[in-house]
Write an enzyme that holds these catalytic residues in place. Structure first.
Site, PDB file in Angstrom:
ATOM      1  N   ASP A  76       7.502   9.896  10.226  1.00 20.64           N
ATOM      2  CA  ASP A  76       8.664  10.407  10.975  1.00 20.64           C
ATOM      3  C   ASP A  76       9.089   9.446  12.078  1.00 20.64           C
ATOM      4  OD1 ASP A  76       9.096  12.990   9.757  1.00 20.64           O
ATOM      5  OD2 ASP A  76       7.111  13.497  10.530  1.00 20.64           O
ATOM      6  N   ASP A 136      -1.005  -4.213   4.753  1.00 18.25           N
ATOM      7  CA  ASP A 136      -0.093  -5.188   4.144  1.00 18.25           C
ATOM      8  C   ASP A 136      -0.127  -6.551   4.839  1.00 18.25           C
ATOM      9  OD1 ASP A 136       0.672  -3.004   2.623  1.00 18.25           O
ATOM     10  OD2 ASP A 136       2.405  -2.545   3.878  1.00 18.25           O
ATOM     11  N   MET A 178      -1.136  -3.116  -3.751  1.00 14.07           N
ATOM     12  CA  MET A 178      -0.158  -2.735  -2.721  1.00 14.07           C
ATOM     13  C   MET A 178       0.257  -3.931  -1.867  1.00 14.07           C
ATOM     14  SD  MET A 178      -1.181   0.960  -1.177  1.00 14.07           S
ATOM     15  CE  MET A 178      -0.633   2.482  -1.925  1.00 14.07           C
ATOM     16  N   GLY A 179       0.978  -3.673  -0.809  1.00 10.84           N
ATOM     17  CA  GLY A 179       1.412  -4.744   0.085  1.00 10.84           C
ATOM     18  C   GLY A 179       2.859  -4.601   0.511  1.00 10.84           C
ATOM     19  N   HIS A 180       3.500  -3.519   0.026  1.00 10.22           N
ATOM     20  CA  HIS A 180       4.902  -3.247   0.338  1.00 10.22           C
ATOM     21  C   HIS A 180       5.746  -4.443  -0.100  1.00 10.22           C
ATOM     22  CE1 HIS A 180       7.993  -0.822   1.898  1.00 10.22           C
ATOM     23  NE2 HIS A 180       8.204  -1.469   3.036  1.00 10.22           N
ATOM     24  N   ARG A 292      -3.434  -3.983 -20.846  1.00  5.01           N
ATOM     25  CA  ARG A 292      -3.701  -2.716 -20.158  1.00  5.01           C
ATOM     26  C   ARG A 292      -3.278  -2.849 -18.694  1.00  5.01           C
ATOM     27  NH1 ARG A 292      -4.487  -1.105 -24.651  1.00  5.01           N
ATOM     28  NH2 ARG A 292      -6.254   0.086 -25.460  1.00  5.01           N
TER      29      ARG A 292
HETATM   30  O1  F6P Z   1       2.174   0.067   4.282  1.00  3.37           O
HETATM   31  C1  F6P Z   1       1.024   0.485   3.646  1.00  3.37           C
HETATM   32  C2  F6P Z   1       1.330   0.951   2.262  1.00  3.37           C
HETATM   33  O2  F6P Z   1       0.124   1.374   1.672  1.00  3.37           O
HETATM   34  C3  F6P Z   1       2.067  -0.057   1.378  1.00  3.37           C
HETATM   35  O3  F6P Z   1       1.208  -1.028   0.851  1.00  3.37           O
HETATM   36  C4  F6P Z   1       2.689   0.846   0.364  1.00  3.37           C
HETATM   37  O4  F6P Z   1       3.845   0.258  -0.171  1.00  3.37           O
HETATM   38  C5  F6P Z   1       3.039   2.053   1.171  1.00  3.37           C
HETATM   39  O5  F6P Z   1       2.193   2.056   2.295  1.00  3.37           O
HETATM   40  C6  F6P Z   1       2.873   3.369   0.460  1.00  3.37           C
HETATM   41  O6  F6P Z   1       3.411   4.349   1.284  1.00  3.37           O
HETATM   42  P1  F6P Z   1       3.226   5.906   1.165  1.00  3.37           P
HETATM   43  O7  F6P Z   1       1.930   6.279   1.792  1.00  3.37           O
HETATM   44  O8  F6P Z   1       4.362   6.473   1.939  1.00  3.37           O
HETATM   45  O9  F6P Z   1       3.247   6.236  -0.287  1.00  3.37           O
END
Ligand code: F6P
Length: 374
Positions: A76, A136, A178-180, A292
């Site tokens: 938020d 990230d 992950m890593g945004h 896979r």
């Molecule tokens: O920023 C941390 C992170 O785990 C990113 O790597 C990922 O893209 C995002 O948060 C996932 O977000 P949420 O918890 O909102 O699904």
């Protein structure tokens, strides 16, 4: 500002290993070393808006090794809160809670979004500092962020484990990390785990180049491959569409333009969902090797923090208490070598640290023969 006596703490954005270690670091330094009182707010900025708090002074022991955040978190934003189906600016409610609790400072533990929200609160007259948290590693002006080291360990361990099964079945395993919008986690884990192909958002990939690299491995006697793909990695066409949507969002000025830009970026993001599955299918078709997919997902940010993250979170937390005691506000406590440094939030908010194309990790990956998809 007069010597701080009462401080508030909240955790915002995605949870991350090391958050509790940081709460403990700043809390214990504030209470035991500086004689302050510490109040925690629940569920990120929403807890401040709704005034949901907990006295932390006696809740700081036994949390160093605990994953997640004892305070809860949310994404938020005080100036754009969803309340009863409507988006409302609740900054005034945050200021009222801060004053009601007679806070002298607020510490927000989070990433880029948290820095932006914190800066808005500084402009609304509050004393706020932030601590850099994210798996990230995409925050500018800091050498490190807590959460990254643990996620790197987890993702590397996963690649290690995927190797033996890929090898046994002569398969391609595409592992999504992950890593945004940044490639740090994938590149780091990919190098440490010896992935054969590493795909990051900073380098748009060609499926044909990847298939060629896998083909070369097969001809060299390795009939399996590990492809580490960042969740934000894209081919050149999709990368261009994404860049356009991002540029439009940055340029949006009026509320209508902002709403339209947010919507179109969300549409681009949702079209990207399932990209890793599509990539694996394409590689199977091009190479003839069974493929896979493993999506590591939230496993990467759950569980106990690594020693490196506990150490980083504790020292940044304790440095944060020092800064508050000195009356410093409007800064992120950045990691700088073995020490720390206050960096003005203006230099952090709204910025993202991507992997520079000439970074030593990229060079090292190429030099050991890893395909980066280009
Ligand atoms: O920023 C941390 C992170 O785990 C990113 O790597 C990922 O893209 C995002 O948060 C996932 O977000 P949420 O918890 O909102 O699904």
């Amino acid at each position: 500002m007069a010597r701080a006596r009462r401080i508030g703490i909240l955790t915002a954005g995605g949870d991350s290993p090391g958050l509790n270690a940081a709460i403990r670091g700043i809390g214990k330094a504030a209470v035991d070393h500086y004689g302050m009182e510490v109040v925690g707010f629940r569920d990120g900025f929403r807890g401040l808006v709704e005034d949901r708090s907990v006295r932390l002074d006696r809740k700081l022991s036994g949390i160093l090794t605990v994953g997640g955040t004892i305070l809860g978190t949310s994404r938020d934003k005080p100036h754009r809160m969803l309340i009863d189906g409507r988006i409302i600016d609740m900054t005034a409610a945050v200021v009222a809670t801060y004053q009601r609790h007679r806070l002298d400072a607020l510490v927000c533990l989070g990433g880029g979004g948290t820095a932006k929200n914190s800066l808005r609160l500084v402009r609304a007259g509050l004393n706020v500092i932030t601590l850099p948290k994210t798996i990230d590693n995409d925050l500018v002006m800091t050498d490190a962020t807590f959460g990254f080291a643990t996620a790197l360990d987890i993702a590397t361990d996963a690649i290690d484990r995927l190797h033996s099964t890929a090898h046994s079945h002569h398969r391609i395993i595409v592992v999504e990390i992950m890593g945004h919008r940044a490639g740090w986690l994938t590149l780091g884990a990919g190098i440490a785990g010896g992935a054969d192909v590493i795909l990051i958002p900073e380098i748009p990939y060609s499926v044909e180049s990847i298939a060629e690299a896998i083909g070369r491995r097969v001809r060299g006697g390795s009939n399996f491959s590990i492809v580490a793909v960042a969740e934000g990695a894209r081919n050149p066409e999709d990368a261009a569409t994404f860049r356009e949507a991002e540029t439009r969002k940055r340029a949006a000025a009026t509320p209508e333009e902002i709403a339209a830009a947010v919507e179109s970026l969300a549409a681009v993001e949702s079209a990207h969902a399932g990209n890793t599955l599509r990539l694996a299918a394409q590689l199977e078709a091009l190479t003839g090797l069974e493929s896979r997919v493993t999506i590591l997902g939230y496993v990467q940010r759950g569980g106990t923090p690594s020693p490196a993250d506990r150490l980083l979170a504790t020292r940044l937390g304790s440095a944060g208490a020092d800064l508050i005691y000195q009356g410093v506000s409007g800064v992120m406590v950045a990691a700088r070598g073995e020490g720390s440094e206050p960096v003005p939030l203006e230099q952090v908010a709204g910025k993202r640290k991507l992997v520079p194309l000439d970074h030593s990790w990229i060079q090292a990956a190429r030099h050991v023969g890893t395909c980066l998809g280009d």
